[in-house]
Scaffold this active site. Structure first.
Site, PDB file in Angstrom:
ATOM      1  N   LYS A 118       0.859  -1.247  -0.015  1.00  0.00           N
ATOM      2  CA  LYS A 118       0.139  -0.108   0.000  1.00  0.00           C
ATOM      3  C   LYS A 118       0.788   1.049   0.009  1.00  0.00           C
ATOM      4  O   LYS A 118       1.836   1.418   0.589  1.00  0.00           O
ATOM      5  CB  LYS A 118      -1.067   0.004   1.370  1.00  0.00           C
ATOM      6  CG  LYS A 118      -1.835   0.916   1.094  1.00  0.00           C
ATOM      7  CD  LYS A 118      -3.006   0.866   2.377  1.00  0.00           C
ATOM      8  CE  LYS A 118      -3.976   2.018   2.441  1.00  0.00           C
ATOM      9  NZ  LYS A 118      -4.987   1.915   3.448  1.00  0.00           N
ATOM     10  N   HIS A 175      -5.454  -0.157  -3.619  1.00  0.00           N
ATOM     11  CA  HIS A 175      -4.120   0.371  -3.010  1.00  0.00           C
ATOM     12  C   HIS A 175      -3.339   0.593  -4.131  1.00  0.00           C
ATOM     13  O   HIS A 175      -2.664   1.853  -4.194  1.00  0.00           O
ATOM     14  CB  HIS A 175      -3.123  -0.727  -2.289  1.00  0.00           C
ATOM     15  CG  HIS A 175      -3.977  -1.087  -0.939  1.00  0.00           C
ATOM     16  ND1 HIS A 175      -3.360  -2.203  -0.256  1.00  0.00           N
ATOM     17  CD2 HIS A 175      -4.983  -0.336  -0.413  1.00  0.00           C
ATOM     18  CE1 HIS A 175      -4.103  -1.967   0.947  1.00  0.00           C
ATOM     19  NE2 HIS A 175      -5.291  -1.211   0.951  1.00  0.00           N
ATOM     20  N   ASP A 212      -6.987  -9.078  -3.211  1.00  0.00           N
ATOM     21  CA  ASP A 212      -8.026  -8.185  -2.566  1.00  0.00           C
ATOM     22  C   ASP A 212      -8.692  -7.381  -3.486  1.00  0.00           C
ATOM     23  O   ASP A 212      -8.084  -6.459  -4.153  1.00  0.00           O
ATOM     24  CB  ASP A 212      -7.265  -7.125  -1.375  1.00  0.00           C
ATOM     25  CG  ASP A 212      -6.931  -8.187  -0.012  1.00  0.00           C
ATOM     26  OD1 ASP A 212      -7.211  -9.348  -0.023  1.00  0.00           O
ATOM     27  OD2 ASP A 212      -6.429  -7.399   1.008  1.00  0.00           O
ATOM     28  N   ASP A 255     -12.068   1.550   0.104  1.00  0.00           N
ATOM     29  CA  ASP A 255     -12.421   0.125   0.006  1.00  0.00           C
ATOM     30  C   ASP A 255     -13.935   0.035  -0.427  1.00  0.00           C
ATOM     31  O   ASP A 255     -14.706  -0.617   0.331  1.00  0.00           O
ATOM     32  CB  ASP A 255     -12.297  -0.320   1.650  1.00  0.00           C
ATOM     33  CG  ASP A 255     -10.815  -0.600   2.082  1.00  0.00           C
ATOM     34  OD1 ASP A 255     -10.106  -0.890   1.153  1.00  0.00           O
ATOM     35  OD2 ASP A 255     -10.757  -0.502   3.106  1.00  0.00           O
ATOM     36  N   ASP A 306     -11.933  -7.069  -0.030  1.00  0.00           N
ATOM     37  CA  ASP A 306     -11.633  -6.309   1.193  1.00  0.00           C
ATOM     38  C   ASP A 306     -12.103  -5.011   0.998  1.00  0.00           C
ATOM     39  O   ASP A 306     -11.453  -3.942   0.545  1.00  0.00           O
ATOM     40  CB  ASP A 306      -9.990  -6.233   1.184  1.00  0.00           C
ATOM     41  CG  ASP A 306      -9.422  -5.737   2.446  1.00  0.00           C
ATOM     42  OD1 ASP A 306     -10.143  -5.426   3.238  1.00  0.00           O
ATOM     43  OD2 ASP A 306      -8.291  -5.574   2.372  1.00  0.00           O
TER      44      ASP A 306
HETATM   45  C1  GLT Z   1      -6.993  -3.272   6.672  1.00  0.00           C
HETATM   46  C2  GLT Z   1      -6.194  -2.915   5.377  1.00  0.00           C
HETATM   47  C3  GLT Z   1      -6.248  -3.889   4.377  1.00  0.00           C
HETATM   48  C4  GLT Z   1      -5.663  -5.368   4.538  1.00  0.00           C
HETATM   49  C5  GLT Z   1      -6.050  -6.168   5.833  1.00  0.00           C
HETATM   50  C6  GLT Z   1      -5.438  -7.105   6.161  1.00  0.00           C
HETATM   51  S1  GLT Z   1      -6.504  -5.039   7.155  1.00  0.00           S
HETATM   52  O1  GLT Z   1      -8.383  -3.402   6.393  1.00  0.00           O
HETATM   53  O2  GLT Z   1      -6.913  -1.655   4.773  1.00  0.00           O
HETATM   54  O3  GLT Z   1      -5.975  -3.517   3.002  1.00  0.00           O
HETATM   55  O4  GLT Z   1      -5.803  -6.229   3.645  1.00  0.00           O
HETATM   56  O5  GLT Z   1      -4.503  -6.780   7.121  1.00  0.00           O
HETATM   57 MN    MN Z   2      -6.452  -5.428   1.653  1.00  0.00          MN
HETATM   58 MN    MN Z   3      -7.715  -1.026   1.468  1.00  0.00          MN
END
Ligand code: GLT
Ligand code: MN
Ligand code: MN
Length: 388
Positions: free
Chosen positions: A184, A221, A246, A258, A288
């Site tokens: 990220k 990300h 994710d 998200d 995610d």
């Molecule tokens: C958190 C983050 C995610 C991660 C998770 C795993 S926790 O929500 O924003 O991108 O994948 O730790």
């Molecule tokens: Mn994630």
């Molecule tokens: Mn995220």
């Protein structure tokens, strides 16, 4: 009308932290009550998900006693048995507690680093206890606000040492476990180390057991910084490193949103789904993401169903793209090859280089050819818009 009902073979998973997200943000309090892990499993069962993933502290609060932990595990295990859900992935929360304010594995404080390693060892045991085969590392606090505070090379070395330690631990315990590193660029820290999937792939090659470690790319990300997610995923896949993924959505240049999968950039979501389906990716499709802060738990179900349904619709669109005669004819035209250049490709030889240097090219003639990508893209858009 096609059937977009999620089935176990689709491998749709959600984290306890996703459907359990109470809608807290930096400006506002939670809008949804908290549910127990078992309750969240039943919710996921109701929407036909395949699996549930967790951070150690999503399941067991950080200050729970042994007896409390055992009771939570018992309820959680029963919910899994009742619903048939599995736990394909687990991870460690190394970002929430104040102790991790300056990082976990990369903290300047050796006590924090040792505690982070201890916490992860226990969390790995917990994940394996519930059957996890993939263990994710997301270093949410592994970064800086001021680069006066930390030597970047030291932080990278500390991170490497920690991952090496966990690989040896998993081997020592005989665990059937692979590690997946999630990049990220920023947030919650000002800047995070190893900010993209590409950085992670390079980092993995420097580990003692690179074969045990892959990546967990997250769509949002990479979209945060405006890069092409599918390209990064393809690079990971091609390197044999796509251990987990994710899925969500995100407007570039904003905080980590998200959003529900496919809710912002439907075209990017399409190319991603098409890629995963075309190559035959067999891992989890992990969402995610979380519901808008406007929603109650019915809205959370709408959110979860929406992620899976959009994936399945896009999977159908990808099959339609692959079967479309006009699109395939255009692709065949674009990829036309009469074999006359084949002698120049592949492995180097001095003779090949010399013959190639002597070859003449009619640049203008080559460049004058229209590639018909406008037509191709319009056809793709029409498939997505449902008029084709
Ligand atoms: C958190 C983050 C995610 C991660 C998770 C795993 S926790 O929500 O924003 O991108 O994948 O730790
Ligand atoms: Mn994630
Ligand atoms: Mn995220």
């Amino acid at each position: 009308m096609s059937d977009y009902t999620p089935k176990p073979e689709h491998k749709f998973t959600f984290g306890l932290w996703t459907v359990g997200n109470p809608g807290r943000d930096p400006f506002g309090a939670p809008v949804r009550s908290s549910k127990t892990p078992a309750e969240l499993v039943y919710l996921l069962g109701e929407v036909c998900a395949y699996g549930v993933n967790f951070h150690d502290n999503d399941l067991i609060p950080i200050d729970a006693t042994f007896t409390e932990a055992e009771a939570i595990k018992k309820d959680f295990r029963k919910a899994l048995a009742d619903t048939g859900l599995v736990v394909p992935m687990a991870t460690t929360n190394l970002f929430y507690d104040p102790v991790f304010k300056d990082g976990a594995f990369t903290s300047n404080d050796p006590k924090v680093r040792a505690y982070a390693i201890q916490k992860t060892l226990k969390a790995i045991d917990l994940g394996v206890e519930f059957g996890a085969k993939v263990y994710v590392f997301w270093g949410g606090r592994e970064g800086t606000e001021t680069d006066s505070s930390k030597k970047a090379t030291e932080a990278i070395k500390r991170n490497r040492e920690a991952i090496n330690f966990f690989c040896e631990y998993a081997l020592d315990q005989g665990y059937d476990l692979k590690f997946a590193l999630e990049a990220k660029p920023n947030e919650p820290r000002g800047d995070l180390y190893n900010p993209t999937t590409g950085h992670m792939l390079a980092f993995i090659e420097s580990l003692d057991h690179p074969e045990m470690v892959g990546v967990n790319p997250e769509m949002a990300h990479e979209h945060m910084v405006g890069i092409n997610f599918m390209h990064g995923v393809a690079q990971a896949w091609e390197a044999g490193k796509l251990f987990h993924i994710d899925l969500n959505d995100q407007y570039p240049g904003r905080y980590d949103q998200d959003l529900r999968f496919g809710s912002r950039d439907i075209k990017a979501a399409f190319y991603l789904v098409k890629f995963l389906e075309d190559v035959g990716y067999e891992g989890s499709r992990h969402f995610d993401a979380h519901a808008y802060r406007t929603e109650d738990f019915e809205g959370v179900k709408d959110f979860a169903r929406g992620c899976m349904r959009t994936y399945l619709i896009l999977k159908e669109k990808a099959a339609q793209f692959n079967a479309d005669k006009e699109i395939q004819a255009l692709l065949a035209e674009i990829n036309e090859d009469d074999g006359s250049m084949s002698q120049y490709f592949g492995k180097y030889s001095a003779e090949k280089a010399n013959t190639l240097k002597a070859q003449s090219f009619d640049r203008n003639a080559i460049a004058s050819r229209g590639l018909r990508y406008e037509r191709l893209d319009q056809l793709t858009a029409e498939i997505l818009l449902g008029v084709r």
